[in-house]
Write an enzyme that holds these catalytic residues in place. Structure first.
Site, short mmCIF file in Angstrom:
data_model
loop_
_atom_site.label_atom_id
_atom_site.label_comp_id
_atom_site.label_asym_id
_atom_site.label_seq_id
_atom_site.Cartn_x
_atom_site.Cartn_y
_atom_site.Cartn_z
N ASN A 11 0.79 -1.24 0.00
CA ASN A 11 0.00 0.00 0.00
C ASN A 11 0.82 1.29 0.00
O ASN A 11 0.24 2.38 -0.09
CB ASN A 11 -1.00 0.01 1.18
N TYR A 23 -1.21 9.74 6.48
CA TYR A 23 0.09 9.53 5.81
C TYR A 23 0.61 10.76 5.05
O TYR A 23 1.71 10.72 4.52
CB TYR A 23 -0.01 8.34 4.85
N ASN A 79 10.56 0.04 4.73
CA ASN A 79 9.25 0.26 5.34
C ASN A 79 8.36 -0.91 4.89
O ASN A 79 7.85 -0.90 3.78
CB ASN A 79 8.63 1.59 4.90
N ALA A 82 2.22 -2.85 6.56
CA ALA A 82 1.51 -3.70 7.53
C ALA A 82 2.26 -5.00 7.81
O ALA A 82 2.07 -5.62 8.88
CB ALA A 82 0.12 -4.00 7.01
N GLU A 103 14.80 0.50 9.59
CA GLU A 103 13.34 0.38 9.47
C GLU A 103 12.73 1.79 9.56
O GLU A 103 13.11 2.57 10.43
CB GLU A 103 12.82 -0.50 10.62
N HIS A 105 9.04 4.09 9.47
CA HIS A 105 7.59 4.24 9.41
C HIS A 105 7.26 5.71 9.32
O HIS A 105 7.80 6.53 10.08
CB HIS A 105 6.92 3.61 10.63
N ARG A 112 -0.56 4.86 17.53
CA ARG A 112 -1.72 4.36 16.79
C ARG A 112 -2.29 3.09 17.45
O ARG A 112 -2.06 2.86 18.63
CB ARG A 112 -1.30 4.14 15.33
C1 DQA Z 1 3.42 2.23 8.13
C2 DQA Z 1 2.71 1.85 9.43
C3 DQA Z 1 2.00 0.51 9.29
O1 DQA Z 1 1.32 0.19 10.49
C4 DQA Z 1 0.99 0.56 8.17
O2 DQA Z 1 0.38 -0.68 7.99
C5 DQA Z 1 1.59 1.05 6.89
C6 DQA Z 1 2.50 2.19 6.94
C7 DQA Z 1 4.02 3.64 8.20
O3 DQA Z 1 4.85 3.95 7.36
O4 DQA Z 1 3.63 4.44 9.07
O5 DQA Z 1 1.25 0.58 5.81
O6 DQA Z 1 4.50 1.32 7.93
#
Ligand code: DQA
Length: 156
Positions: A11, A23, A79, A82, A103, A105, A112
């Site tokens: 996604n 986002y 990244n 999910a 990593e 995010h 969250r």
């Molecule tokens: C994410 C956070 C994850 O929980 C979520 O499923 C995403 C994006 C972030 O970049 O904040 O797809 O990795």
């Protein structure tokens, strides 16, 4: 010139239109352009990929491991979307292929839902950047570049 790999999971190709209140409005293309600029500023070239499929990420992490071992990559900004919260396979690929991973995010996952608080990746990551939007990718590229200068030699 060495590569910094930038791998993104499910996604994240929808950045810009996906829940912009969560986002942000920067697009996937904006994020990649930012990584490319950060890579160039650190003497690296960015190889950016995104997939909605777990197995692609596993294959790519194994490939990055081989590239790092050959001295051609400094590691991966990752990244996993999910899959962060579900994928033992991605975690095992990172440790199995010995990939230096930062990593990232975009959102502060700890602010969250509870199910986002657990990351299978963090224990095998070299570092973690959360909650800073696409700027996090830039910081992660910079971090991998810096770590590589202290831990790896340029290939001859
Ligand atoms: C994410 C956070 C994850 O929980 C979520 O499923 C995403 C994006 C972030 O970049 O904040 O797809 O990795």
């Amino acid at each position: 010139m060495r590569t910094v790999h930038v791998l993104q999971g499910p996604n994240l190709n929808l950045l810009g239109t996906r829940e912009p209140g969560v986002y942000g409005t920067e697009t996937y293309a904006d994020a990649i352009a930012q990584c490319e600029r950060a890579a160039a500023a650190n003497g690296l070239v960015a190889d950016a990929r995104q997939s909605n499929h777990e197995g692609d990420l596993v294959d790519w992490l194994q490939e990055v491991g081989r590239e790092v071992a050959a001295g051609r990559s400094v590691g991966a900004v990752l990244n996993p979307g999910a899959l962060t919260h579900t994928s033992v396979a991605i975690r095992d690929a990172i440790s199995g292929a010995q990939v230096p991973v930062v990593e990232v995010h975009l959102t502060n996952v700890h602010a969250r839902e509870d199910f986002r608080h657990l990351s299978y990746v963090s224990p095998v990551a070299r570092g973690v950047v959360i909650g800073l939007g696409t700027f996090g990718y830039e910081l992660a590229v910079q971090a991998l570049a810096s770590l590589a200068t202290t831990t790896q030699e340029e290939p001859r």
